[in-house]
Design a protein around this motif. Sequence first.
Motif, PDB file in Angstrom:
ATOM      1  N   ASP A 111     -16.896 -23.230  21.562  1.00  0.00           N
ATOM      2  CA  ASP A 111     -16.671 -21.811  21.836  1.00  0.00           C
ATOM      3  C   ASP A 111     -17.316 -20.912  20.779  1.00  0.00           C
ATOM      4  O   ASP A 111     -18.516 -20.946  20.588  1.00  0.00           O
ATOM      5  N   MET A 112     -16.516 -20.118  20.081  1.00  0.00           N
ATOM      6  CA  MET A 112     -17.060 -19.098  19.191  1.00  0.00           C
ATOM      7  C   MET A 112     -17.757 -19.682  17.960  1.00  0.00           C
ATOM      8  O   MET A 112     -18.471 -18.963  17.263  1.00  0.00           O
ATOM      9  N   PHE A 113     -17.553 -20.962  17.712  1.00  0.00           N
ATOM     10  CA  PHE A 113     -18.201 -21.591  16.550  1.00  0.00           C
ATOM     11  C   PHE A 113     -19.429 -22.412  16.944  1.00  0.00           C
ATOM     12  O   PHE A 113     -20.055 -23.037  16.100  1.00  0.00           O
ATOM     13  N   ALA A 114     -19.744 -22.428  18.223  1.00  0.00           N
ATOM     14  CA  ALA A 114     -20.884 -23.227  18.687  1.00  0.00           C
ATOM     15  C   ALA A 114     -22.177 -22.638  18.150  1.00  0.00           C
ATOM     16  O   ALA A 114     -22.404 -21.430  18.269  1.00  0.00           O
ATOM     17  N   PRO A 115     -23.002 -23.468  17.533  1.00  0.00           N
ATOM     18  CA  PRO A 115     -24.274 -22.939  17.017  1.00  0.00           C
ATOM     19  C   PRO A 115     -25.168 -22.477  18.160  1.00  0.00           C
ATOM     20  O   PRO A 115     -25.109 -23.030  19.263  1.00  0.00           O
TER      21      PRO A 115
ATOM     22  N   GLY B  51     -18.952 -31.062  13.145  1.00  0.00           N
ATOM     23  CA  GLY B  51     -18.612 -29.982  12.226  1.00  0.00           C
ATOM     24  C   GLY B  51     -17.375 -29.256  12.725  1.00  0.00           C
ATOM     25  O   GLY B  51     -16.947 -29.438  13.871  1.00  0.00           O
ATOM     26  N   VAL B  52     -16.775 -28.455  11.849  1.00  0.00           N
ATOM     27  CA  VAL B  52     -15.581 -27.681  12.228  1.00  0.00           C
ATOM     28  C   VAL B  52     -15.774 -26.244  11.765  1.00  0.00           C
ATOM     29  O   VAL B  52     -16.181 -26.016  10.622  1.00  0.00           O
ATOM     30  N   GLY B  53     -15.461 -25.306  12.640  1.00  0.00           N
ATOM     31  CA  GLY B  53     -15.588 -23.895  12.283  1.00  0.00           C
ATOM     32  C   GLY B  53     -14.236 -23.220  12.138  1.00  0.00           C
ATOM     33  O   GLY B  53     -13.268 -23.599  12.798  1.00  0.00           O
ATOM     34  N   TYR B  54     -14.146 -22.258  11.249  1.00  0.00           N
ATOM     35  CA  TYR B  54     -12.963 -21.391  11.139  1.00  0.00           C
ATOM     36  C   TYR B  54     -13.430 -19.963  10.902  1.00  0.00           C
ATOM     37  O   TYR B  54     -14.511 -19.739  10.331  1.00  0.00           O
ATOM     38  N   GLY B  55     -12.656 -19.012  11.349  1.00  0.00           N
ATOM     39  CA  GLY B  55     -12.972 -17.615  11.118  1.00  0.00           C
ATOM     40  C   GLY B  55     -11.691 -16.788  11.088  1.00  0.00           C
ATOM     41  O   GLY B  55     -10.618 -17.282  11.424  1.00  0.00           O
ATOM     42  N   THR B  56     -11.829 -15.547  10.676  1.00  0.00           N
ATOM     43  CA  THR B  56     -10.664 -14.654  10.578  1.00  0.00           C
ATOM     44  C   THR B  56     -10.735 -13.618  11.687  1.00  0.00           C
ATOM     45  O   THR B  56     -11.752 -12.936  11.838  1.00  0.00           O
ATOM     46  N   PHE B  57      -9.643 -13.517  12.436  1.00  0.00           N
ATOM     47  CA  PHE B  57      -9.609 -12.654  13.617  1.00  0.00           C
ATOM     48  C   PHE B  57      -9.612 -11.177  13.233  1.00  0.00           C
ATOM     49  O   PHE B  57      -8.909 -10.743  12.331  1.00  0.00           O
ATOM     50  N   THR B  58     -10.416 -10.434  13.968  1.00  0.00           N
ATOM     51  CA  THR B  58     -10.399  -8.981  13.813  1.00  0.00           C
ATOM     52  C   THR B  58     -10.815  -8.352  15.138  1.00  0.00           C
ATOM     53  O   THR B  58     -11.526  -8.984  15.927  1.00  0.00           O
ATOM     54  N   LEU B  59     -10.324  -7.151  15.378  1.00  0.00           N
ATOM     55  CA  LEU B  59     -10.762  -6.429  16.580  1.00  0.00           C
ATOM     56  C   LEU B  59     -11.878  -5.464  16.196  1.00  0.00           C
ATOM     57  O   LEU B  59     -11.738  -4.692  15.252  1.00  0.00           O
ATOM     58  N   VAL B  60     -12.985  -5.545  16.909  1.00  0.00           N
ATOM     59  CA  VAL B  60     -14.091  -4.607  16.672  1.00  0.00           C
ATOM     60  C   VAL B  60     -14.296  -3.822  17.967  1.00  0.00           C
ATOM     61  O   VAL B  60     -14.634  -4.400  18.995  1.00  0.00           O
ATOM     62  N   ASP B  61     -14.036  -2.526  17.894  1.00  0.00           N
ATOM     63  CA  ASP B  61     -14.091  -1.659  19.090  1.00  0.00           C
ATOM     64  C   ASP B  61     -13.241  -2.234  20.219  1.00  0.00           C
ATOM     65  O   ASP B  61     -13.646  -2.243  21.385  1.00  0.00           O
ATOM     66  N   GLY B  62     -12.084  -2.746  19.858  1.00  0.00           N
ATOM     67  CA  GLY B  62     -11.164  -3.276  20.862  1.00  0.00           C
ATOM     68  C   GLY B  62     -11.521  -4.658  21.371  1.00  0.00           C
ATOM     69  O   GLY B  62     -10.820  -5.189  22.225  1.00  0.00           O
TER      70      GLY B  62
ATOM     71  N   PRO C 276     -12.290  -8.796  20.686  1.00  0.00           N
ATOM     72  CA  PRO C 276     -11.984  -9.827  19.684  1.00  0.00           C
ATOM     73  C   PRO C 276     -13.245 -10.270  18.966  1.00  0.00           C
ATOM     74  O   PRO C 276     -14.299 -10.439  19.582  1.00  0.00           O
ATOM     75  N   SER C 277     -13.090 -10.445  17.676  1.00  0.00           N
ATOM     76  CA  SER C 277     -14.247 -10.850  16.874  1.00  0.00           C
ATOM     77  C   SER C 277     -13.767 -11.693  15.691  1.00  0.00           C
ATOM     78  O   SER C 277     -12.571 -11.721  15.391  1.00  0.00           O
ATOM     79  N   LEU C 278     -14.698 -12.363  15.053  1.00  0.00           N
ATOM     80  CA  LEU C 278     -14.355 -13.157  13.878  1.00  0.00           C
ATOM     81  C   LEU C 278     -15.161 -12.682  12.684  1.00  0.00           C
ATOM     82  O   LEU C 278     -16.343 -12.363  12.815  1.00  0.00           O
ATOM     83  N   LYS C 279     -14.503 -12.622  11.550  1.00  0.00           N
ATOM     84  CA  LYS C 279     -15.241 -12.347  10.306  1.00  0.00           C
ATOM     85  C   LYS C 279     -15.023 -13.539   9.374  1.00  0.00           C
ATOM     86  O   LYS C 279     -14.173 -14.404   9.644  1.00  0.00           O
ATOM     87  N   ASN C 280     -15.768 -13.558   8.300  1.00  0.00           N
ATOM     88  CA  ASN C 280     -15.692 -14.667   7.329  1.00  0.00           C
ATOM     89  C   ASN C 280     -15.804 -16.031   8.011  1.00  0.00           C
ATOM     90  O   ASN C 280     -15.053 -16.959   7.704  1.00  0.00           O
TER      91      ASN C 280
END
Lengths: 298, 437
Positions: free
Chosen positions: B301-305, B388-399, B401-405
């Motif tokens: 999903d969101m961590f797929a290269p 590999g394993v991905g992690y990120g920090t949830f944030t809302l950008v303009d409403g 869902p998004s990940l930072k860091n």
Amino acid sequence: MTLLLAILIDGLIYASWLFIVAAGLTLVYGVMRILNMAHGSFYAIGAYAAASAVGWYFTLGLPAWGAFAILLLAAISAGVVAGLVVERGILRILHGRDEVIMVLVTYGILLIFEDLIKLIWGIQAYYAYQPYGMLGRSKIGGLTFVNYDLILIVVAALIAGALWFGLNRTRKGKLLRAVIHDRESAELVGINVKRLFITTFAIGAGLGALAGGLAAPAIAVNPGLGIEVIVLAFAVVVTGGLGSIEGALVGAILIGLARAAAVNLLPEIELFVIYGVMTCVLIFRPHGLFALPTARRI
Amino acid sequence: MSLSIKATRFCKHMVVSLTLSTICVAVNAASDDPLKLGLVSFYSGGASGPVGIPSRNGADVIIKAINEGTLPGSYSNSGKGAGGRPVAPVYSDEAVDSAARVTEYRNLVQRQGVDAVIGYASSGSCLAITPVAEELKTLTLLYYCGSTRIFEEGARKYVFRTMASQDVENIAAARYITSLNPKLKSISGMNQNYAWGQDSWRDFKESLDQIKPAVSVKTKQFPKIFAGQYGAELTALARSGADVVHSSFWGGDMEALILQGAPRGVFDDQTLLLTTGGTAFYSLADQIPEGTVIGARGQGDMFAPESELNTWFRNAYKKAYGENPTFPAYYMAQSVLALKAAADKAAKAKGGAPAMDEVRAAMKGIEYASPAGTIKMARANGHQAITGVGYGTFTLVDGKPSLKNVRRYSAECVNPPAGTSSSDWIKSGFLGAQCKQ
């Protein structure tokens, strides 16, 4: 002090949910002698109906508070309709059969409903979270609680009061109690037992669905919901005494407080404690805390 | 008399020839003979929505492309089918008890005659099915379950797992949370009371002990799976006041934890770490507390290269089902592609449609492309994938869902090396881990 407060409030909130689920189950058993496994389905139907209706309501752009009315209306009406269909369509034919047969029949109905729910709502999760956060939160003794949960305690108390009043202070209630005490004698004195059965089952199903509807805003409404809840509901009514509303209330409070204490003091025994309470009660009172007296038949 | 002997010999030759040809037909699958593939996951019950149905959808997207020969990227010249054979899926529901799962597996293999089985989301299922797969000598790819015991309890010949085991995502979680919060002092746990939850907490805690030994545990909660009501647990977590709350809750339980915890503000001052939070990323975007750490059990999903295969998969899935593929869809696709890659490799070596034993042999140690990146079957004698394993920090950008860091830990950084048990590797302080700083 904070710990005691946490146990008391969490215990009461959990007990309120348990009581609303269990009240319909024990009422139906008391009057009709049916240990209704399909009660879990009514819970699930209530949750799905409420989640669908609330989701639809918010697409209309109407005042948000109206969602509460929609939630209650959708859950109760779906439960009552489902209850009437089950009672008139299946159970009517089987009245008076052995209790074990009725358990098996209602278990079959539970499984049928599981598939029906999937046919109607599909397998994707439904959400109705807006009402849960809408009422804000309160700080009590340094602990934060969602007001929706606190109101659940009031709702459970109102339901308990209404059931007590209905059974003890109304003519219909007195007729019901006569049927609970001795169905055959009640029929002999001219009470229309069949009609009372329909009413009781519809109320029981409505209560089960109401519990599901009230739980819906705090959960993801998924298939399998009904099966999970029925085991807990049985633990409550068996602890309190099958067929006793007071028993369901006290059983729910006992289990709710014991679970909250376990979670806060010794989380490892959280699962055990629910059934531990039930076992302890049954050792000393094999028919539950408020077992109804049964007439000896000669 | 002589005529009779000749007739007898003729008959013997006929019988031998017919038997041999029958055996040949059985062993060398014809290229137009469909490869019957059992696909097992939770198609009903509480796990169906978040796990089973996305998995099935992911499989359908990939199988359709395999059969039409339209897979892009490194598969673009691989032709139609897996090893030249069209793939015919046979679905079986995992939402039954353990005994019935074994019965259903036997049914798939012995009555329905599937050539291979891909499936099983629950570790309990995988542990129950593994010895049966070995007994029935049937190629079986575990696509989602996490238990490390599958390959630590014995060598396997017919069983493979195409995603990393459950320890890996918790090792990565410990690495991520300490990089995010170098001053981390205390943690709490909220995990389901069965093998998955208990093992996840153990691996996370033991990994933290190695990375940051002074971290203390405030409370560890283990509610029953599918409990649904977490009021008391949330109070215990709120009272604990830990810096981080680790949770391997999945599906409806994880969503209920968000729905009940966020309005109470439990995670306002504590960082919620959801190792499987990716399945709620889109559906509960306006409920997930800001700053929640989101994982996806690997690089789905969101961590797929970024790759041609990933872009194609996302678009094809969205076109077919009207929504983004969540990570269970990725990992099922990853498993079906393992079969395709191994079958193609075996077919190339043989010069024709391979037998399943040849596909199995080709699967050992294979390295292949998936929408979630390159997968290497590098552990357990080539039967266990490292990813590999991905992690990120949830944030809302303009409403939205998004990940930072976002951090992606390479397979060599978070997977124990071949021949080393997960527990020993963690206790050794991740000896030989190759992590890019």
